[in-house]
Design a protein around this motif. Structure first.
Motif, PDB file in Angstrom:
ATOM      1  N   ALA A 498       0.841  -1.205   0.000  1.00  0.00           N
ATOM      2  CA  ALA A 498       0.000   0.000   0.000  1.00  0.00           C
ATOM      3  C   ALA A 498       0.872   1.249   0.000  1.00  0.00           C
ATOM      4  O   ALA A 498       1.895   1.321   0.685  1.00  0.00           O
ATOM      5  CB  ALA A 498      -0.911  -0.011   1.218  1.00  0.00           C
ATOM      6  N   ARG A 499       0.456   2.256  -0.773  1.00  0.00           N
ATOM      7  CA  ARG A 499       1.238   3.479  -0.944  1.00  0.00           C
ATOM      8  C   ARG A 499       0.801   4.520   0.090  1.00  0.00           C
ATOM      9  O   ARG A 499      -0.386   4.869   0.169  1.00  0.00           O
ATOM     10  CB  ARG A 499       1.033   4.015  -2.364  1.00  0.00           C
ATOM     11  CG  ARG A 499       1.929   5.159  -2.782  1.00  0.00           C
ATOM     12  CD  ARG A 499       1.774   5.356  -4.296  1.00  0.00           C
ATOM     13  NE  ARG A 499       2.559   6.484  -4.772  1.00  0.00           N
ATOM     14  CZ  ARG A 499       2.095   7.716  -4.911  1.00  0.00           C
ATOM     15  NH1 ARG A 499       0.838   7.967  -4.584  1.00  0.00           N
ATOM     16  NH2 ARG A 499       2.871   8.675  -5.380  1.00  0.00           N
ATOM     17  N   LEU A 500       1.769   5.007   0.890  1.00  0.00           N
ATOM     18  CA  LEU A 500       1.505   6.008   1.910  1.00  0.00           C
ATOM     19  C   LEU A 500       2.219   7.297   1.516  1.00  0.00           C
ATOM     20  O   LEU A 500       3.416   7.292   1.223  1.00  0.00           O
ATOM     21  CB  LEU A 500       1.979   5.531   3.281  1.00  0.00           C
ATOM     22  CG  LEU A 500       1.413   4.189   3.761  1.00  0.00           C
ATOM     23  CD1 LEU A 500       2.007   3.812   5.110  1.00  0.00           C
ATOM     24  CD2 LEU A 500      -0.105   4.242   3.846  1.00  0.00           C
ATOM     25  N   VAL A 501       1.479   8.413   1.535  1.00  0.00           N
ATOM     26  CA  VAL A 501       2.025   9.682   1.046  1.00  0.00           C
ATOM     27  C   VAL A 501       2.193  10.657   2.224  1.00  0.00           C
ATOM     28  O   VAL A 501       1.195  11.122   2.795  1.00  0.00           O
ATOM     29  CB  VAL A 501       1.096  10.304  -0.012  1.00  0.00           C
ATOM     30  CG1 VAL A 501       1.704  11.619  -0.536  1.00  0.00           C
ATOM     31  CG2 VAL A 501       0.857   9.331  -1.145  1.00  0.00           C
ATOM     32  N   PRO A 502       3.447  10.967   2.601  1.00  0.00           N
ATOM     33  CA  PRO A 502       3.655  11.983   3.640  1.00  0.00           C
ATOM     34  C   PRO A 502       3.063  13.318   3.211  1.00  0.00           C
ATOM     35  O   PRO A 502       3.157  13.709   2.040  1.00  0.00           O
ATOM     36  CB  PRO A 502       5.179  12.079   3.752  1.00  0.00           C
ATOM     37  CG  PRO A 502       5.697  10.813   3.162  1.00  0.00           C
ATOM     38  CD  PRO A 502       4.722  10.419   2.100  1.00  0.00           C
ATOM     39  N   GLY A 503       2.427  14.007   4.140  1.00  0.00           N
ATOM     40  CA  GLY A 503       1.800  15.284   3.824  1.00  0.00           C
ATOM     41  C   GLY A 503       0.324  15.165   3.569  1.00  0.00           C
ATOM     42  O   GLY A 503      -0.414  16.161   3.686  1.00  0.00           O
ATOM     43  N   SER A 504      -0.140  13.958   3.217  1.00  0.00           N
ATOM     44  CA  SER A 504      -1.578  13.744   3.068  1.00  0.00           C
ATOM     45  C   SER A 504      -2.157  13.360   4.425  1.00  0.00           C
ATOM     46  O   SER A 504      -1.473  12.789   5.273  1.00  0.00           O
ATOM     47  CB  SER A 504      -1.861  12.639   2.051  1.00  0.00           C
ATOM     48  OG  SER A 504      -1.477  11.375   2.565  1.00  0.00           O
ATOM     49  N   ARG A 505      -3.433  13.651   4.601  1.00  0.00           N
ATOM     50  CA  ARG A 505      -4.042  13.380   5.906  1.00  0.00           C
ATOM     51  C   ARG A 505      -3.990  11.902   6.247  1.00  0.00           C
ATOM     52  O   ARG A 505      -3.569  11.519   7.341  1.00  0.00           O
ATOM     53  CB  ARG A 505      -5.487  13.880   5.900  1.00  0.00           C
ATOM     54  CG  ARG A 505      -6.194  13.711   7.225  1.00  0.00           C
ATOM     55  CD  ARG A 505      -7.561  14.361   7.196  1.00  0.00           C
ATOM     56  NE  ARG A 505      -8.241  14.199   8.468  1.00  0.00           N
ATOM     57  CZ  ARG A 505      -9.445  14.706   8.727  1.00  0.00           C
ATOM     58  NH1 ARG A 505     -10.089  15.419   7.796  1.00  0.00           N
ATOM     59  NH2 ARG A 505     -10.001  14.511   9.910  1.00  0.00           N
ATOM     60  N   ASP A 506      -4.399  11.053   5.315  1.00  0.00           N
ATOM     61  CA  ASP A 506      -4.415   9.615   5.584  1.00  0.00           C
ATOM     62  C   ASP A 506      -3.003   9.070   5.707  1.00  0.00           C
ATOM     63  O   ASP A 506      -2.713   8.273   6.602  1.00  0.00           O
ATOM     64  CB  ASP A 506      -5.166   8.891   4.459  1.00  0.00           C
ATOM     65  CG  ASP A 506      -5.246   7.393   4.697  1.00  0.00           C
ATOM     66  OD1 ASP A 506      -5.936   6.995   5.662  1.00  0.00           O
ATOM     67  OD2 ASP A 506      -4.616   6.633   3.942  1.00  0.00           O
ATOM     68  N   GLY A 507      -2.114   9.513   4.825  1.00  0.00           N
ATOM     69  CA  GLY A 507      -0.741   9.019   4.859  1.00  0.00           C
ATOM     70  C   GLY A 507      -0.039   9.385   6.148  1.00  0.00           C
ATOM     71  O   GLY A 507       0.622   8.546   6.776  1.00  0.00           O
ATOM     72  N   ASP A 508      -0.156  10.646   6.573  1.00  0.00           N
ATOM     73  CA  ASP A 508       0.489  11.069   7.818  1.00  0.00           C
ATOM     74  C   ASP A 508      -0.061  10.311   9.020  1.00  0.00           C
ATOM     75  O   ASP A 508       0.692   9.899   9.916  1.00  0.00           O
ATOM     76  CB  ASP A 508       0.300  12.574   8.024  1.00  0.00           C
ATOM     77  CG  ASP A 508       1.374  13.395   7.327  1.00  0.00           C
ATOM     78  OD1 ASP A 508       2.412  12.819   6.964  1.00  0.00           O
ATOM     79  OD2 ASP A 508       1.170  14.606   7.146  1.00  0.00           O
ATOM     80  N   ALA A 509      -1.380  10.112   9.064  1.00  0.00           N
ATOM     81  CA  ALA A 509      -1.985   9.411  10.197  1.00  0.00           C
ATOM     82  C   ALA A 509      -1.457   7.980  10.295  1.00  0.00           C
ATOM     83  O   ALA A 509      -1.102   7.506  11.387  1.00  0.00           O
ATOM     84  CB  ALA A 509      -3.501   9.406  10.063  1.00  0.00           C
TER      85      ALA A 509
END
Length: 527
Positions: A498-509
């Protein structure tokens, strides 16, 4: 030591024992510059003005105080700086006067400020080893700041007694403690008078501060002459007679608290140490097989007791075992304890006695060889996570409240023993849940104590597996464990790809929660 430095795990181990954990880059810097160089710098700290990171964080900290209006005060709801830390004791002593109109939160605010400063120094101070040793000595010379006079005197006790002497000479330290308002109030010596000597301080002086419980021989002997070595002037331990006589030696050691001296005379009300000769038992005494002649000079009887207690071989063993327990293992090798005690005794007249002993422990083969023999207590857990995750932590009321609930309420332990320093005290089911709550709350910034910035570790999108492994490397200082990786991914129901994006709400959480779970792993909780 060269061989030790080639051990990839040693820098992180050393920084978890002699500091509150490594920050990003600290382990590499220690390996590059050399452990002994780092250690010697830490053992010779400059004053607080040479600690810019801690000073800035202390200056920026604000704590909330709120209470309703009372008969003699208006309602208050505001935030305040840590203004008590540098104040002399006489400026805060009015808070100890129950007849003065102060709301309860005002009387306890100095304790809150010192707690906040302790947290901040643990995270930000350049002088990490002094912060570690201050924590050790606060437990060794524990006082309970739930009492309003102790709370009022706590900033001076922390500043002028504990941190000032934490790496110095133990005998000087012992007298500074014995003459501090915090200890005089907590163990009731301020009310000790000739004819009605209070034994509390004298008993804890022997049992906890110096010779230790193992040297209490009253179950075997009830006359001083019966104690082995006593008739030669070298008693192997102490009995109740020694406690009673030592209590008499400390009569008249008190606090300027406004008490009456007879007639219209009264002590000032400053909180400072005072010796009232008229309250002192002037007659002959015998402590640890030493005869005290009557009518000695002011303070001489008490100081002689401190001399005898500080120099006793049992004190060297007791203190050095406690230092080895704090810095090395719950059950340190006896051969090391005795070797450290020899260094303690050899340096007992040196102004940096404690620093020399800590250096010997840190450079011992056992320090490098023994692994996974301690668990971080809540303060260490919070500070080490903030440091490893590069959180610009500040102390807040919410964080302090959560730390208080963890079982390690700083300066709030009622028993003179202080908080326990063995693993079993911190690994029960309830204790583990509080540890996890602390870590998760920090990662998610529940108490406004500082945000975890994922960009410090991840410059762009990462897979869930990369994030789990990256946080393990950052927090554990070692290559990731597959079992830990699987547990985190499964626990969070994350597809490894799964791709997690720093700076996005879901990714940061999700990245912050991954960091918290990695910090809950056994490897991060060990030191």
């Amino acid at each position: 030591m060269d061989a030790v430095m080639r051990d990839a795990a040693f820098p992180a181990l050393a920084l978890n024992r002699l500091a509150f954990g490594p920050r990003p880059g600290d382990a590499e810097a220690l390996r590059r510059d050399g452990f002994e160089r780092w250690l010697d710098e830490q053992l010779s700290p400059h004053d607080d003005h040479d600690d810019d990171g801690a000073r800035a964080a202390l200056d920026a900290c604000r704590l909330r105080i709120k209470y309703d209006a009372g008969e003699s005060w208006a309602a208050v709801e505001e935030t305040r700086p840590l203004a008590s830390l540098g104040k002399p004791i006489d400026a805060l002593w009015p808070l100890s006067d129950g007849k003065r109109p102060f709301a309860g939160p005002e009387r306890q605010f100095p304790r809150l400020e010192v707690t906040a400063a302790t947290l901040i120094r643990a995270v930000h101070s350049r002088w990490q080893l002094r912060a570690v040793m201050a924590d050790f000595w606060h437990n060794h010379f524990n006082v309970f700041a739930g009492e309003q006079a102790v709370s009022a005197s706590l900033p001076a006790y922390d500043r002028d007694v504990i941190r000032r002497h934490a790496l110095g000479n133990f005998r000087e330290f012992l007298e500074a403690v014995g003459q501090s308002a915090a200890m005089l109030v907590y163990l009731n010596n301020r009310s000790s008078r000739a004819g009605s000597a209070n034994e509390n301080y004298a008993r804890e002086l022997f049992e906890l501060h110096t010779l230790g419980r193992d040297a209490y021989l009253n179950a075997l002997y009830n006359k001083w002459r019966e104690v082995p070595g006593a008739t030669a002037g070298r008693p192997s331990g102490y009995i109740d007679q020694d406690v009673y006589e030592a209590a008499r030696a400390f009569t008249g050691w008190t606090v300027e608290d406004g008490a009456g001296l007879g007639g219209e005379q009264r002590l000032p009300a400053t909180g400072r140490f005072a010796y009232v000769e008229g309250w002192h038992d002037q007659y002959q005494k015998r402590v640890l097989a030493e005869e005290f002649d009557p009518f000695q000079a002011p303070l001489a009887d008490g100081r002689r007791v401190l001399d005898l207690a500080a120099d006793h071989p049992a004190t060297a063993l007791h203190l050095c075992r406690k230092l080895c327990v704090r810095l090395l293992a719950d059950d340190p090798p006896e051969r090391l304890v005795r070797a450290v005690a020899a260094v303690w005794t050899e340096n007992r007249r040196k102004p940096d006695q404690i620093a020399r002993v800590v250096r010997f422990i840190a450079l011992s083969p056992e320090f490098a060889e023994i692994r996974a023999a301690k668990v971080k207590r809540p303060l260490e857990l919070v500070a080490s996570f903030a440091r490893a995750a590069a959180i610009d932590l500040t102390a807040t009321n919410g964080l302090i409240g959560e730390l208080d609930g963890s079982g390690q309420k700083l300066f709030g332990c009622p028993a003179p023993t202080g908080h326990p320093d063995r693993m079993e005290a911190w690994l029960g089911a309830a204790a583990m849940r509080r540890r996890w709550s602390l870590i998760l709350g920090l990662a998610e910034n529940r108490w406004g104590s500082g945000a975890l910035d994922n960009a410090v570790l991840f410059s762009g999108p990462v897979t869930a597996r990369e994030a789990v492994e990256g946080w393990q490397r950052a927090l554990h200082g070692a290559e990731p464990e597959e079992g830990t990786s699987r547990a985190i991914l499964a626990g969070m129901a994350l597809d490894p790809a799964a791709r997690l994006v720093p700076g996005s709400r879901d990714g940061d959480a999700k990245l912050r929660r991954i960091a918290a779970y990695a910090a809950m792993a056994p490897r991060f909780n060990e030191r």
